[in-house]
Design a protein around this motif. Structure first.
Motif, PDB file in Angstrom:
ATOM      1  N   ARG A 706      54.849 -81.408  13.944  1.00 57.81           N
ATOM      2  CA  ARG A 706      55.482 -80.096  13.890  1.00 57.81           C
ATOM      3  C   ARG A 706      56.924 -80.082  14.386  1.00 57.81           C
ATOM      4  NH1 ARG A 706      50.523 -76.607  16.612  1.00 57.81           N
ATOM      5  NH2 ARG A 706      48.886 -77.218  15.097  1.00 57.81           N
ATOM      6  N   ALA A 707      57.286 -80.866  15.376  1.00 58.26           N
ATOM      7  CA  ALA A 707      58.590 -80.744  16.044  1.00 58.26           C
ATOM      8  C   ALA A 707      59.616 -81.677  15.429  1.00 58.26           C
ATOM      9  CB  ALA A 707      58.436 -81.029  17.542  1.00 58.26           C
ATOM     10  N   ASP A 708      60.895 -81.328  15.704  1.00 58.01           N
ATOM     11  CA  ASP A 708      62.019 -82.178  15.318  1.00 58.01           C
ATOM     12  C   ASP A 708      62.188 -83.221  16.409  1.00 58.01           C
ATOM     13  OD1 ASP A 708      64.240 -83.354  14.318  1.00 58.01           O
ATOM     14  OD2 ASP A 708      65.582 -81.647  14.642  1.00 58.01           O
ATOM     15  N   LEU A 709      61.897 -84.468  16.102  1.00 59.72           N
ATOM     16  CA  LEU A 709      61.864 -85.511  17.126  1.00 59.72           C
ATOM     17  C   LEU A 709      63.253 -85.968  17.548  1.00 59.72           C
ATOM     18  CD1 LEU A 709      58.937 -87.696  15.691  1.00 59.72           C
ATOM     19  CD2 LEU A 709      58.836 -85.845  17.368  1.00 59.72           C
ATOM     20  N   THR A 710      64.290 -85.491  16.877  1.00 54.25           N
ATOM     21  CA  THR A 710      65.647 -85.879  17.284  1.00 54.25           C
ATOM     22  C   THR A 710      66.218 -84.979  18.364  1.00 54.25           C
ATOM     23  OG1 THR A 710      66.573 -84.526  15.487  1.00 54.25           O
ATOM     24  CG2 THR A 710      66.095 -86.844  15.007  1.00 54.25           C
ATOM     25  N   LEU A 819      55.614 -94.928   8.556  1.00 57.77           N
ATOM     26  CA  LEU A 819      56.239 -93.672   8.969  1.00 57.77           C
ATOM     27  C   LEU A 819      55.627 -93.158  10.268  1.00 57.77           C
ATOM     28  CD1 LEU A 819      56.529 -91.878   5.494  1.00 57.77           C
ATOM     29  CD2 LEU A 819      58.357 -92.971   6.812  1.00 57.77           C
ATOM     30  N   GLY A 820      54.331 -93.296  10.438  1.00 56.94           N
ATOM     31  CA  GLY A 820      53.698 -92.869  11.679  1.00 56.94           C
ATOM     32  C   GLY A 820      54.195 -93.664  12.872  1.00 56.94           C
ATOM     33  N   THR A 821      54.336 -94.979  12.712  1.00 55.34           N
ATOM     34  CA  THR A 821      54.862 -95.815  13.800  1.00 55.34           C
ATOM     35  C   THR A 821      56.299 -95.438  14.131  1.00 55.34           C
ATOM     36  OG1 THR A 821      53.429 -97.612  13.049  1.00 55.34           O
ATOM     37  CG2 THR A 821      55.222 -98.195  14.508  1.00 55.34           C
ATOM     38  N   GLU A 822      57.071 -95.129  13.120  1.00 55.84           N
ATOM     39  CA  GLU A 822      58.463 -94.733  13.354  1.00 55.84           C
ATOM     40  C   GLU A 822      58.538 -93.401  14.101  1.00 55.84           C
ATOM     41  OE1 GLU A 822      62.572 -95.189  13.274  1.00 55.84           O
ATOM     42  OE2 GLU A 822      60.932 -96.594  12.817  1.00 55.84           O
ATOM     43  N   ARG A 823      57.672 -92.438  13.764  1.00 61.27           N
ATOM     44  CA  ARG A 823      57.680 -91.150  14.469  1.00 61.27           C
ATOM     45  C   ARG A 823      57.229 -91.323  15.920  1.00 61.27           C
ATOM     46  NH1 ARG A 823      57.897 -86.094  12.126  1.00 61.27           N
ATOM     47  NH2 ARG A 823      58.437 -86.090   9.921  1.00 61.27           N
ATOM     48  N   ALA A 824      56.266 -92.200  16.155  1.00 62.34           N
ATOM     49  CA  ALA A 824      55.839 -92.456  17.534  1.00 62.34           C
ATOM     50  C   ALA A 824      56.981 -93.061  18.348  1.00 62.34           C
ATOM     51  CB  ALA A 824      54.625 -93.376  17.536  1.00 62.34           C
ATOM     52  N   ARG A 828      58.828 -91.336  21.744  1.00 61.69           N
ATOM     53  CA  ARG A 828      59.017 -91.997  23.034  1.00 61.69           C
ATOM     54  C   ARG A 828      60.496 -91.974  23.451  1.00 61.69           C
ATOM     55  NH1 ARG A 828      55.510 -95.789  20.655  1.00 61.69           N
ATOM     56  NH2 ARG A 828      57.252 -97.249  20.386  1.00 61.69           N
ATOM     57  N   ILE A 829      61.390 -92.127  22.478  1.00 63.17           N
ATOM     58  CA  ILE A 829      62.828 -92.083  22.808  1.00 63.17           C
ATOM     59  C   ILE A 829      63.217 -90.697  23.278  1.00 63.17           C
ATOM     60  CG2 ILE A 829      65.125 -92.254  21.807  1.00 63.17           C
ATOM     61  CD1 ILE A 829      64.073 -94.460  19.985  1.00 63.17           C
ATOM     62  N   ALA A 830      62.676 -89.653  22.605  1.00 54.17           N
ATOM     63  CA  ALA A 830      63.020 -88.282  23.005  1.00 54.17           C
ATOM     64  C   ALA A 830      62.491 -87.956  24.395  1.00 54.17           C
ATOM     65  CB  ALA A 830      62.458 -87.297  21.980  1.00 54.17           C
ATOM     66  N   ARG A 831      61.369 -88.497  24.785  1.00 50.54           N
ATOM     67  CA  ARG A 831      60.813 -88.244  26.125  1.00 50.54           C
ATOM     68  C   ARG A 831      61.353 -89.200  27.179  1.00 50.54           C
ATOM     69  NH1 ARG A 831      54.368 -87.558  24.732  1.00 50.54           N
ATOM     70  NH2 ARG A 831      54.508 -85.536  23.646  1.00 50.54           N
ATOM     71  N   ALA A 836      53.510 -97.580  25.475  1.00 46.79           N
ATOM     72  CA  ALA A 836      52.800 -97.564  24.196  1.00 46.79           C
ATOM     73  C   ALA A 836      52.333 -96.162  23.881  1.00 46.79           C
ATOM     74  CB  ALA A 836      51.601 -98.506  24.250  1.00 46.79           C
ATOM     75  N   GLY A 837      52.613 -95.721  22.678  1.00 48.76           N
ATOM     76  CA  GLY A 837      52.227 -94.388  22.252  1.00 48.76           C
ATOM     77  C   GLY A 837      51.062 -94.437  21.295  1.00 48.76           C
TER      78      GLY A 837
END
Length: 840
Positions: A706-710, A819-824, A828-831, A836-837
């Motif tokens: 749902r969220a914008d990960l950037t 794509l799922g691995t890239e979003r994970a 982690r970068i945003a937080r 490991a996520g």
């Protein structure tokens, strides 16, 4: 066998083979009328037929589905075999009728016997119904018989002919059939054990069937040999072996059968004082054989009992069959030599009640019954004829015997052994073969006993043989099963081993050596190589006799002699190929090279020395070199042993440290609640942390979808709201469960299941969203087009399109995972957390 039973059509369940019981009103299947008297008595079977049926029953009970099954199940299988048609394996039979055969109720068959037979794979049943829907019976498909007939092996134990099946059915009917009284047909009387019902009925019926199939014509059962536990009889052990149970269980069966008067167990002395062996007799078999005797005897007994046509005149016996006079026994043996009172036999002697019994059970103080018959004083020495002895038309009593082989009857019996034709090893007088074949009671060795009465060779007792120094020959036993080819070279040594325990020990050692050799060479060559080794070691005896066969086989015959480091080496030859061992040749070459080198060095140093002194110096230096090498090898062996001991000590210390650490870990209290001896964390706390970790993964999947990960702020706000919503949802469901009265432990387990369900559902939602993304669709389209460019390789376009669709689906799955691995990683970068996520 009567024609009606021999020619009965067992393949058709209709017609005259179906009769209705007037008392029970149930249709039952019969193979023909059961005769109760006359020459066709169902219990009077020939030896060949009895052996054939016994092999079929034992083969059926040895089938894998019936091994370990209960006695009712095994007896039901025997009944199905007896009632099976000759051309198939399906028959119709009601459960109630099967219960009457087994001695149980219809309910017991429906709820115990049938389910066990279906589960074991013995039968397949199908209900038979009328047009109105009423169940009239069951169609039984006997699977072991189906497999036996499908194999096409005519030697299979269950490959019975129509005559065999009819005979087996009549035999079982005579033993334990419930009996039928049809309104319009002959009455079939109940069997011997028809009244035996309830607990143990199937066991008793099965035991009686197995005993009756292995009886002799006189009704006696051959008892097993070997030691018997004190307090148990040999009859108990025989029944136990037949049923496959303990001796105690066999004793109970024997007691029940004896109480029902279907078997007689003789444990008493004879009228002459002889303590005979224990006997197990089936009186019904003896009565049937007596009623169905054929007129195939010799002239002395063709018209009835021997005692009926022999009259006594003083001490002379005059058979009235053909008017010939036979000399009395006192004329045959003037000195009147008799067997001792304790010797087994049937001659008159005084009773001795003080001799201990040979049976395992105490003797019963009763009068001797008909099972232990004594020979009358005036009876001729006449024996029963076996199937092996041919009956010749003319008999003579020239030498004082009741019958002898006719001189014109030169043909040997059908089953006679080869020793009847050509004795082996009779060169030396007194050899084992001569003693075996030199019995004057044999037809081909008749002697004038009246002229040699002083020797008394006709009736020499075992005690007299021992006094005269004769040794009874012992027939060598067969080689162990599976080891015939291995022990063939040392068959003579094996025959000299008389102790069963020693034979078992040697057989186990040979099998162990075969297992070792199969790990070194080809498995199918192990037996051949080991037999060749035994033959080679026996040839190395150079004609010297082996004094200890057991020690020789274990210590010299089976041991592998390795002359080098190769595992294939045996006395300098390879076990796999039989050629010279290359490792041994290498060692020999090294020693020769060493000797040549030392010889050359010595010749160069001692030029002009006499040859004798030069040879002595060479031997001295060679001895010094060999001694030095042996000392060096001993040092290396000691060093290797010390290193191995040090490694073992280190390993033992590490094991002790690991055990101490493990004990300390197990004794540690729970890190969350402080419960002692919880191995750092108790079960409830472990489940609680698993719930927390699962909820965190569910929140991460929701944020990634749902969220914008950037944007860091958006990610933090979405994480906070998703965590609160997830905890609220979990709390609502737990409140419902708590209201139902579930305890804390059950709530934790329910929370774990709820959390896992939420995580899986959100992961599926994220994967579905990523699957519809432009990048994933582009990857799938690219894979589809690439595969379709090679469509000419397929037979038609439909197959090419199917292959292209599979490639597109695989590419779409790989794209979703990437794509799922890239979003994970972006989450982690945003937080600011690079741990490991969650994985998609």
């Amino acid at each position: 066998m009567p024609k009606s039973a021999d020619q009965a059509d067992r393949s058709k369940p209709s017609g005259s083979s179906w009769r209705r019981d007037a008392r029970a009103g149930k249709a039952v299947e019969l193979a023909g009328p059961v005769l109760t008297s006359g020459p066709g008595h169902p219990l009077a079977l020939s030896r060949a037929m009895r052996a054939r049926l016994y092999a079929a029953v034992r083969g059926l009970l040895a089938e894998s589905p019936l091994v370990g099954a209960s006695d009712p199940v095994r007896l039901a299988a025997v009944v199905l075999l007896a009632k099976a048609p000759a051309s198939g394996a399906e028959l119709r039979l009601r459960a109630g009728e099967m219960g009457r055969w087994l001695g149980f109720s219809e309910s017991y068959v429906d709820h115990t016997v049938l389910p066990a037979m279906r589960e074991a794979g013995v039968v397949e049943t199908e209900a038979l119904t009328e047009e109105s829907g009423r169940v009239t019976g069951l169609a039984w498909k006997f699977l072991p018989l189906v497999a036996a007939r499908a194999s096409g092996n005519p030697m299979h134990p269950l490959a019975l002919t129509r005559k065999d099946l009819a005979t087996l059915l009549r035999f079982c009917e005579a033993l334990f059939a419930p009996g039928w009284a049809p309104k319009d047909g002959p009455v079939t009387p109940p069997g011997i054990l028809a009244a035996r019902k309830g607990r143990g009925a199937a066991t008793d019926r099965l035991a009686l069937l197995l005993l009756a199939l292995q009886t002799r014509p006189d009704g006696r059962v051959r008892l097993i040999g070997g030691p018997v536990k004190e307090g148990r009889g040999r009859a108990d052990a025989t029944v136990a072996k037949a049923l496959g149970c303990s001796v105690s269980g066999g004793a109970k069966v024997v007691d029940r059968l004896e109480a029902l008067q279907v078997v007689d167990v003789v444990r008493q002395t004879t009228a002459t004082g002889h303590y005979g062996k224990g006997r197990l007799i089936v009186p019904a078999i003896a009565a049937a054989a007596q009623a169905s005797q054929r007129l195939t005897r010799c002239p002395s007994c063709a018209h009835g009992s021997v005692h009926e046509h022999v009259k006594t005149v003083g001490e002379a016996l005059v058979p009235s069959a053909d008017g010939r006079q036979q000399k009395p026994f006192t004329d045959v043996n003037p000195k009147g030599l008799q067997r001792p009172a304790t010797a087994p036999g049937d001659l008159q002697a005084k009773a001795d009640t003080k001799t201990p019994l040979t049976s395992g059970k105490p003797a019963l103080v009763v009068e001797p019954g008909p099972a232990v018959m004594e020979r009358p004083v005036g009876a001729p020495l006449h024996t029963d004829h076996t199937l092996v002895v041919p009956l010749c038309p003319s008999l003579s009593v020239d030498n004082g015997f009741s019958g002898e082989a006719d001189l014109a009857c030169r043909r040997l019996p059908k089953h006679a052994s080869t020793r009847e034709i050509e004795p082996v090893g009779t060169d030396a007088p007194g050899s084992a073969t001569e003693r075996w074949l030199g019995n004057p009671l044999r037809g081909e060795h008749q002697q004038d006993v009246a002229g040699n009465s002083g020797q008394s060779v006709a009736l020499r007792s075992p005690k007299a043989k021992k006094q005269q120094g004769e040794v009874t020959p012992i027939r060598p036993s067969a080689l162990p099963e599976g080891l015939e080819s291995v022990l063939a070279p040392v068959r003579g040594l094996w025959a000299r081993i008389t102790r069963p325990s020693a034979r078992r020990h040697i057989a186990a050692a040979i099998r162990g050596q075969l297992g070792v050799m199969r790990g070194i060479i080809m498995p199918h060559d192990a037996e051949r190589v080991l037999a060749a080794r035994l033959e080679r070691r026996l040839d190395q005896q150079m004609g010297q006799p082996v004094t200890d066969p057991v020690g020789w086989i274990l210590g010299r015959g089976l041991i592998q002699r390795m002359w080098c480091w190769s595992q294939l080496c045996d006395e300098g030859r390879r076990m796999d190929s039989g050629a010279d061992c290359p490792s041994c040749q290498t060692l020999v070459g090294d020693r020769r090279e060493q000797r040549a080198r030392i010889s050359a060095e010595t010749v160069r140093e001692l030029l002009g020395v006499a040859p004798q002194m030069l040879r002595a110096q060479i031997e001295k230096r060679l001895n010094t070199a060999v001694t030095y090498e042996a000392a060096a090898q001993a040092v290396r062996r000691e060093r290797a042993a010390a290193e191995q001991q040090a490694r073992a000590q280190i390993l033992q210390e590490r094991r002790a440290q690991y055990a101490a650490a493990e004990q300390e870990r197990l004794a540690a209290p729970c890190a969350d609640c402080g419960i002692p001896e919880a191995a750092g964390r108790c079960l409830l706390c472990t489940v609680r942390r698993a719930v927390e970790r699962t909820l965190a993964e569910a929140v991460d999947f929701a944020v990634m979808a749902r969220a914008d990960l950037t944007d860091v702020a958006v990610v933090a706000d979405a994480t906070k709201r998703c965590a609160a919503d997830t905890e609220a949802l979990l709390g609502q469901r737990l409140d419902r469960l708590r209201a139902e009265g579930i305890e804390e432990g059950g709530l934790l387990l329910a929370a774990r299941e709820i959390a896992q369900h939420l995580r899986d559902r959100r992961r599926a939602s994220l994967n579905g969203m990523l699957m519809l993304s432009d990048q994933a669709q582009a990857e799938a389209d690219q894979a589809y087009r690439t595969k379709m460019r090679a469509a000419y390789r397929f037979p038609n376009r439909a197959m090419a399109e199917a292959a292209a669709d599979r490639c597109a689906d695989e590419a779409l799955g790989r794209a979703v995972e990437y794509l799922g691995t890239e979003r994970a990683r972006q989450l982690r970068i945003a937080r600011g957390d690079f741990a490991a996520g969650p994985r998609c």
